[in-house]
Design an enzyme around this catalytic site. Structure first.
Site, mmCIF file in Angstrom:
data_model
loop_
_atom_site.group_PDB
_atom_site.id
_atom_site.type_symbol
_atom_site.label_atom_id
_atom_site.label_comp_id
_atom_site.label_asym_id
_atom_site.label_seq_id
_atom_site.Cartn_x
_atom_site.Cartn_y
_atom_site.Cartn_z
ATOM 1 N N ASP A 118 2.818 -0.166 -1.890
ATOM 2 C CA ASP A 118 1.777 0.811 -2.185
ATOM 3 C C ASP A 118 0.381 0.243 -1.924
ATOM 4 O O ASP A 118 0.221 -0.920 -1.545
ATOM 5 C CB ASP A 118 1.935 1.283 -3.636
ATOM 6 C CG ASP A 118 1.709 2.778 -3.790
ATOM 7 O OD1 ASP A 118 1.010 3.378 -2.942
ATOM 8 O OD2 ASP A 118 2.218 3.364 -4.765
ATOM 9 N N GLU A 151 0.416 3.767 2.392
ATOM 10 C CA GLU A 151 -1.038 3.599 2.420
ATOM 11 C C GLU A 151 -1.744 4.956 2.448
ATOM 12 O O GLU A 151 -2.971 5.018 2.453
ATOM 13 C CB GLU A 151 -1.363 2.707 3.628
ATOM 14 C CG GLU A 151 -2.804 2.381 3.898
ATOM 15 C CD GLU A 151 -3.460 3.393 4.813
ATOM 16 O OE1 GLU A 151 -4.677 3.295 5.039
ATOM 17 O OE2 GLU A 151 -2.744 4.297 5.310
ATOM 18 N N TRP A 152 -0.961 6.050 2.432
ATOM 19 C CA TRP A 152 -1.432 7.436 2.312
ATOM 20 C C TRP A 152 -2.213 7.928 3.523
ATOM 21 O O TRP A 152 -2.940 8.922 3.429
ATOM 22 C CB TRP A 152 -2.275 7.640 1.047
ATOM 23 C CG TRP A 152 -1.794 6.902 -0.148
ATOM 24 C CD1 TRP A 152 -0.510 6.801 -0.614
ATOM 25 C CD2 TRP A 152 -2.581 6.103 -1.034
ATOM 26 N NE1 TRP A 152 -0.450 6.014 -1.731
ATOM 27 C CE2 TRP A 152 -1.703 5.567 -2.026
ATOM 28 C CE3 TRP A 152 -3.935 5.795 -1.105
ATOM 29 C CZ2 TRP A 152 -2.143 4.745 -3.048
ATOM 30 C CZ3 TRP A 152 -4.378 4.976 -2.135
ATOM 31 C CH2 TRP A 152 -3.490 4.458 -3.091
ATOM 32 N N GLY A 153 -2.100 7.238 4.666
ATOM 33 C CA GLY A 153 -2.776 7.694 5.871
ATOM 34 C C GLY A 153 -4.263 7.416 5.924
ATOM 35 O O GLY A 153 -4.966 7.930 6.799
ATOM 36 N N ASP A 173 0.006 11.806 -1.716
ATOM 37 C CA ASP A 173 1.312 12.080 -2.316
ATOM 38 C C ASP A 173 1.676 13.556 -2.240
ATOM 39 O O ASP A 173 0.813 14.437 -2.298
ATOM 40 C CB ASP A 173 1.314 11.668 -3.789
ATOM 41 C CG ASP A 173 1.254 10.164 -3.975
ATOM 42 O OD1 ASP A 173 1.379 9.428 -2.978
ATOM 43 O OD2 ASP A 173 1.067 9.728 -5.127
#
Length: 375
Positions: A118, A151-153, A173
């Site tokens: 994460d 890394e959520w983009g 998310d």
């Protein structure tokens, strides 16, 4: 393909849950359908000892992770674990910053098969460098492990992560809704359609392929959306070649949820060995059409009704040529008649006749097209 604890249970996890989930994955037929990873997300951590070695929470995981991995492996499944590139995880547990090689060796000694990594609490860190460090640590640990970049983009990981990990998150998310956005505090949750749009509207598909996947986040099938929405959710993830990581309670899921998650035709589209992500070929108001080239000259087609109202399909095959310039695939239905099968209803037909159908709100029609000859 697998399962992750976060969407349903968040921090409320322990070794009993993981064991029972592994049991359920076998008992419900999910393993036979192709699901194999049982992934522990955040909050499994205890503290580091005097030598810096990480230990599991002794109350939640009193038998230890090695014993849990042995149990999961005994079911013919694989075990995944979670950490973070920062000093602490999103749930406030010890992260791996500065302990990357030590943690990777620990995971290898436990028998871990999958690492989700994460991006919380990472001020001033460079994402590519941080994830490359953990990639190298895993490589040195002596045990093959899938490396999931979460890394959520934020730093466009699709541009660099293909050489670093096996899959990378492309968006914030997922949130358990079909078409919404939820923003508590500094975080954001996106519904199914919002995540789809991030992929359909951006040039992400060229970065995906076998062993390197755009990850649309874990599935919310079975967590409270309608059955039509769940089928659409599953279909979208399959068409977009996103990893299928379940996020529901496998122990108590309904039979309808089990059928959706184990649909062999839909899973086959997701797992097709070409590894091609679908492209949007038509957007007509709330009705959209996506096409995905498949191995052997076949195609998958998905008609999506985004609306809260029913939608009619009047699709004249002969008026459309399917073209995927990226993969140099095309088909002209004026010249070729394809057989089609509906992967949800099991109806069949061919492209010599106009396709007429009615789509319920937030539902899909998903077809597999079999052509007259291989290219």
């Amino acid at each position: 393909m697998g399962w992750n604890s976060w969407n349903k249970f968040a921090c409320d996890i322990d070794e009993r849950l993981i064991r029972e989930t592994a049991d359920a994955m076998v008992k419900t037929g999910l393993k036979d359908a192709g699901y194999q990873y049982v992934n522990i997300d955040d909050c499994w951590h205890g503290q580091r000892d005097a030598n810096g070695n990480i230990h599991p929470d002794p109350k939640r995981f009193p038998s230890g992770i090695k014993a849990l991995a042995d149990y999961v492996h005994g079911k013919g499944l694989k075990l995944g674990i979670y950490s973070d590139a920062g000093d602490t995880t999103c749930g406030g547990r010890p992260g791996s910053r500065g302990y990357e090689y030590q943690d990777a060796r620990t995971y290898a000694s436990w028998g871990i098969d999958y690492v989700k990594y994460d991006w919380c609490n990472t001020p001033l860190l460079n994402a590519e460098a941080a994830y490359t460090t953990m990639r190298d640590a895993i490589a040195k640990a002596g045990r093959p492990m899938v490396f999931s970049i979460c890394e959520w983009g934020m730093s466009k990981p699709w541009e660099w992560a293909g050489k670093v990990g096996h899959l990378w998150r492309t968006t914030p998310d997922i949130y358990n809704c079909f078409d919404c956005q939820f923003s508590p505090g500094l975080s954001t949750g996106l519904g199914v359609l919002r995540i789809l749009d991030k992929h359909a509207d951006a040039n992400l598909r060229k970065f995906a392929g076998p062993g390197r996947w755009n990850d649309m986040d874990m599935l919310e099938v079975g967590n409270g959306m309608s059955e039509d929405q769940d089928r659409a959710h599953m279909s979208i993830w399959a068409m977009m070649a996103s990893p299928l990581i379940l996020g529901n309670d496998l122990r108590t899921m309904s039979e309808s949820t089990r059928r959706i998650l184990t649909n062999p035709g839909v899973i086959a589209v997701n797992q097709d060995k070409l590894g091609v992500q679908a492209l949007r070929v038509l957007a007509d108001g709330p009705l959209e059409v996506y096409a995905k080239p498949l191995d052997g000259g076949q195609w998958a087609l998905m008609f999506l009704n985004r609306s809260n109202q029913p939608a009619d399909i009047h699709h004249d095959w002969k008026k459309q040529v399917l073209i995927d310039d990226l993969n140099q695939r095309s088909v002209d239905f004026k010249e070729n008649v394809y057989q089609w099968s509906d992967l949800w209803s099991k109806k069949t037909g061919d492209t010599s006749r106009k396709l007429e159908a009615k789509l319920a709100p937030h539902s899909v029609l998903m077809l597999r097209l079999t052509g007259p000859a291989k290219p």
